[in-house]
Design an enzyme around this catalytic site. Structure first.
Site, PDB file in Angstrom:
ATOM      1  N   CYS A  84      37.584  35.807  39.129  1.00 55.71           N
ATOM      2  CA  CYS A  84      38.882  35.537  39.754  1.00 55.71           C
ATOM      3  C   CYS A  84      38.709  34.694  41.024  1.00 55.71           C
ATOM      4  CB  CYS A  84      39.618  36.851  40.028  1.00 55.71           C
ATOM      5  SG  CYS A  84      41.386  36.647  40.359  1.00 55.71           S
ATOM      6  N   HIS A 194      39.198  40.358  35.079  1.00 60.54           N
ATOM      7  CA  HIS A 194      38.335  41.191  35.927  1.00 60.54           C
ATOM      8  C   HIS A 194      37.508  42.150  35.078  1.00 60.54           C
ATOM      9  CE1 HIS A 194      39.720  40.448  40.149  1.00 60.54           C
ATOM     10  NE2 HIS A 194      40.747  39.923  39.499  1.00 60.54           N
ATOM     11  N   GLU A 196      34.981  43.873  35.883  1.00 54.77           N
ATOM     12  CA  GLU A 196      34.549  45.062  36.632  1.00 54.77           C
ATOM     13  C   GLU A 196      35.549  46.204  36.538  1.00 54.77           C
ATOM     14  OE1 GLU A 196      36.954  42.818  39.748  1.00 54.77           O
ATOM     15  OE2 GLU A 196      35.880  42.433  37.878  1.00 54.77           O
TER      16      GLU A 196
END
Length: 223
Positions: A84, A194, A196
């Site tokens: 991002c 994302h 994560e």
């Protein structure tokens, strides 16, 4: 595998990125003013709002001292992942082609999307197969990938388009539904979703685990 996760003033996802990396290897935070990557085997440039996104998203972070070390690391073949805002930073630093523009809706968006693996021969996707769909969330205002069409043609032919939003899933108007790209060497990757936030089955889909699992299997770069 030892991951290094950069923390800039204004970052907000480095803690989650650190925890995601620790599922697949060792990991530590690197401060934006560091000039030493402390012997890490892979670098993650996380999401957030580095330096408040003043001037342009990623434009100031690109000049942080740590980014000089990241550029040297990347030139030596080290794997670098930008998530991002990290994708924006890598584009601003010219470690990745193209640019990220404001979403076509001109609004911040946050939703779960599916992305399709277009190239499974990179250090970031080797744990999955071409055509496989990964469910990963997006959350951004400036995520519309752009490059001139001639450049996009070249990138497509070279296999640099690594992730593409599944049909009907493009949230921001990215050209050719592009969600993630690499540099020509294939060792630097940026993506807007994302990963994560998609590694823990207790919290939902785990499509993001594929990225970190793939990186953990990469061969360390000789010092």
């Amino acid at each position: 595998m030892k991951f290094g996760v950069i923390r800039f003033p204004g970052s907000c996802d480095e803690a989650d990125a650190l925890q995601a990396c620790r599922r697949f290897g060792d990991a530590e935070l690197l401060w934006h003013s560091d000039r030493d990557l402390r012997g890490v085997d892979a670098v993650v440039v996380p999401g957030g709002f580095s330096y408040g996104d003043y001037l342009r998203a990623g434009a100031i972070a690109r000049f942080s001292p740590v980014m000089d070390a990241v550029a040297d690391f990347a030139r030596a073949g080290g794997p670098v992942l930008g998530i991002c805002n990290g994708f924006q930073v890598l584009c601003e630093a010219h470690l990745l082609p193209g640019a990220l523009l404001p979403n076509t809706g001109l609004r911040f968006l946050f939703r779960q999307v599916e992305v399709v693996v277009e190239n499974d021969r990179t250090p970031f996707t080797r744990a999955r197969t071409r055509g496989e769909a990964l469910s990963i969330p997006v959350k951004h205002t400036t995520g519309r990938y752009y490059a001139p069409h001639e450049e996009l043609d070249r990138m497509e032919a070279a296999g640099q388009v690594v992730l593409r939003y599944a049909p009907g899933q493009n949230p921001n108007g990215s050209l050719r539904d592009i969600a993630g790209v690499t540099n020509e060497a294939g060792n630097v990757m940026g993506l807007m979703p994302h990963p994560e936030h998609a590694v823990d089955p207790l919290r939902g889909p785990t499509g993001g685990a594929a990225i970190f699992e793939s990186m953990a299997a990469a061969q360390p770069v000789a010092a």
